[in-house]
Design a protein around this motif. Structure first.
Motif: not given
Length: 211
Positions: A86-109
């Motif tokens: 994940t990563k933290m980004v600034d919203t237009p109202d000046g707050k911090k918001k957690r957002k998805l950076d990478t969603y990794s999925y291992d089909l083999g397991s």
């Protein structure tokens, strides 16, 4: 005579058994085919919608997904198939918001238990029935599900910014008023305690003078 009778009896049983087998075989000749001739019938094969082949993020028509990077799917996965960054980004109202950076999925397991799908609070995941997932190396089984470029959220209108600013100022003013009221109440309580203490001291002094 007994051997001749046994011979013809066995011959009759064999012919009856042969005719019965030919009856079953003949019936199968006119029975519709069930076996799928894959991949020759790739264009016509029908895979049930409930078939679980590979995990996917749901994207809307504008190319946005609903994942909020809460990590519930990652914690519920029994095989550690899912990994989020994940990563933290600034919203237009000046707050911090957690957002998805990478969603990794291992089909083999993946065990296709669907715990990730059922536990997602945003209904952001689903299993596709696209079963053609064969690859030559295990590394290719690790997929990045948020493969589309991240789209920026639309900028708020001037009216929305004004409303956000007004709400922020109102909250600050309310907090200051509450702090001032709390301070005034504390000072009033201290003054009352001081008056009561002074009255008690005066009463004690009067008693000593009377004695």
């Amino acid at each position: 005579m007994g051997s001749v009778k046994d011979y013809f009896s066995s011959l009759g049983s064999g012919i009856a058994s042969l005719l019965k087998g030919m009856q079953v075989t003949g019936k199968e000749f006119i029975t519709p085919k069930i076996t799928e001739q894959y991949p020759e019938n790739r264009d016509t094969v029908k895979v049930p919608d409930r078939f679980r082949a590979v995990l996917e993020l749901k994207y809307d028509s504008e190319g946005r997904h609903k994942c909020i990077a809460c990590g519930i799917c990652e914690r519920n996965c029994p095989n550690g198939t899912i990994s989020l960054t994940t990563k933290m980004v600034d919203t237009p109202d000046g707050k911090k918001k957690r957002k998805l950076d990478t969603y990794s999925y291992d089909l083999g397991s993946c065990t296709f238990c669907q715990l990730c799908v059922t536990s997602c609070p945003q209904d952001a995941l689903e299993f596709s029935n696209d079963f053609e997932q064969a690859v030559f190396t295990r590394e290719k089984l690790v997929r990045k599900l948020n493969y589309l470029p991240e789209k920026e959220e639309p900028a708020p209108s001037p009216e929305e910014l004004a409303r956000i600013q007004a709400e922020r100022e109102a909250k600050i003013a309310a907090a200051k008023a509450a702090a001032a009221a709390k301070k005034a109440a504390a000072q009033a309580a201290e003054a009352i305690d001081a008056e009561q203490s002074a009255a008690a001291d005066n009463l004690g002094a009067e008693k000593e003078n009377n004695n």
